[in-house]
Motif scaffolding. Structure first.
Motif, short mmCIF file in Angstrom:
data_model
loop_
_atom_site.label_atom_id
_atom_site.label_comp_id
_atom_site.label_asym_id
_atom_site.label_seq_id
_atom_site.Cartn_x
_atom_site.Cartn_y
_atom_site.Cartn_z
N ILE A 1 0.85 -1.19 0.00
CA ILE A 1 0.00 0.00 0.00
C ILE A 1 0.89 1.24 0.00
O ILE A 1 1.78 1.39 0.83
CB ILE A 1 -0.95 0.00 1.22
CG1 ILE A 1 -1.90 -1.20 1.12
CG2 ILE A 1 -1.72 1.31 1.30
CD1 ILE A 1 -2.76 -1.40 2.34
N ILE A 2 0.64 2.13 -0.97
CA ILE A 2 1.36 3.38 -1.10
C ILE A 2 0.42 4.51 -0.69
O ILE A 2 -0.75 4.53 -1.11
CB ILE A 2 1.81 3.61 -2.57
CG1 ILE A 2 2.65 2.44 -3.07
CG2 ILE A 2 2.53 4.94 -2.72
CD1 ILE A 2 3.94 2.22 -2.34
N THR A 3 0.88 5.43 0.13
CA THR A 3 0.07 6.57 0.55
C THR A 3 0.43 7.78 -0.31
O THR A 3 1.58 8.17 -0.38
CB THR A 3 0.31 6.90 2.03
OG1 THR A 3 0.03 5.75 2.82
CG2 THR A 3 -0.58 8.05 2.49
N LYS B 1 -15.01 13.42 -0.30
CA LYS B 1 -15.72 14.67 -0.02
C LYS B 1 -16.24 15.23 -1.33
O LYS B 1 -15.56 15.15 -2.35
CB LYS B 1 -14.77 15.71 0.56
CG LYS B 1 -14.50 15.62 2.00
CD LYS B 1 -13.79 16.90 2.42
CE LYS B 1 -12.87 16.68 3.56
NZ LYS B 1 -12.11 17.87 3.90
N GLN B 2 -17.43 15.78 -1.29
CA GLN B 2 -17.95 16.44 -2.48
C GLN B 2 -17.19 17.73 -2.69
O GLN B 2 -17.04 18.54 -1.78
CB GLN B 2 -19.44 16.73 -2.32
CG GLN B 2 -20.05 17.34 -3.55
CD GLN B 2 -21.55 17.48 -3.43
OE1 GLN B 2 -22.18 16.85 -2.61
NE2 GLN B 2 -22.12 18.32 -4.26
N SER B 3 -16.67 17.93 -3.89
CA SER B 3 -15.90 19.14 -4.16
C SER B 3 -16.55 20.02 -5.22
O SER B 3 -16.09 21.13 -5.47
CB SER B 3 -14.48 18.77 -4.61
OG SER B 3 -14.52 18.02 -5.80
N GLY C 1 -6.95 14.91 1.60
CA GLY C 1 -6.69 13.77 2.49
C GLY C 1 -5.83 12.73 1.79
O GLY C 1 -5.46 12.89 0.63
N ASP C 2 -5.52 11.68 2.49
CA ASP C 2 -4.66 10.63 1.96
C ASP C 2 -5.41 9.70 1.02
O ASP C 2 -6.57 9.36 1.25
CB ASP C 2 -4.08 9.79 3.10
CG ASP C 2 -3.10 10.58 3.94
OD1 ASP C 2 -2.67 11.66 3.51
OD2 ASP C 2 -2.74 10.09 5.04
N LEU C 3 -4.74 9.29 -0.06
CA LEU C 3 -5.24 8.28 -0.99
C LEU C 3 -4.31 7.08 -0.88
O LEU C 3 -3.10 7.22 -0.96
CB LEU C 3 -5.22 8.82 -2.42
CG LEU C 3 -5.58 7.84 -3.54
CD1 LEU C 3 -7.04 7.40 -3.40
CD2 LEU C 3 -5.33 8.46 -4.90
#
Length: 48
Positions: free
Chosen positions: A12-14, A39-41, A20-22
């Motif tokens: 897993i790569i952050t 989040k709605q953007s 925020g983090d993906l």
């Protein structure tokens, strides 16, 4: 991550983003999984 910049499989790569983090995982079967908060953007309407 390997020294040549490639993702190892099943690791897993952050990815740090403004919202925020993906979390990204390159699976053995060649699929890529993405995980993180949502989040709605943008909200709008398009006339077609």
């Amino acid at each position: 991550m390997s020294m040549n910049g490639e993702c190892r499989r099943n690791e897993i790569i952050t990815v740090k983003l403004k919202g925020g983090d993906l979390f990204v995982k390159y699976c053995d079967n060649g699929e890529i999984e993405l995980d993180g908060t949502v989040k709605q953007s943008f909200k709008g309407q398009i006339e077609i």
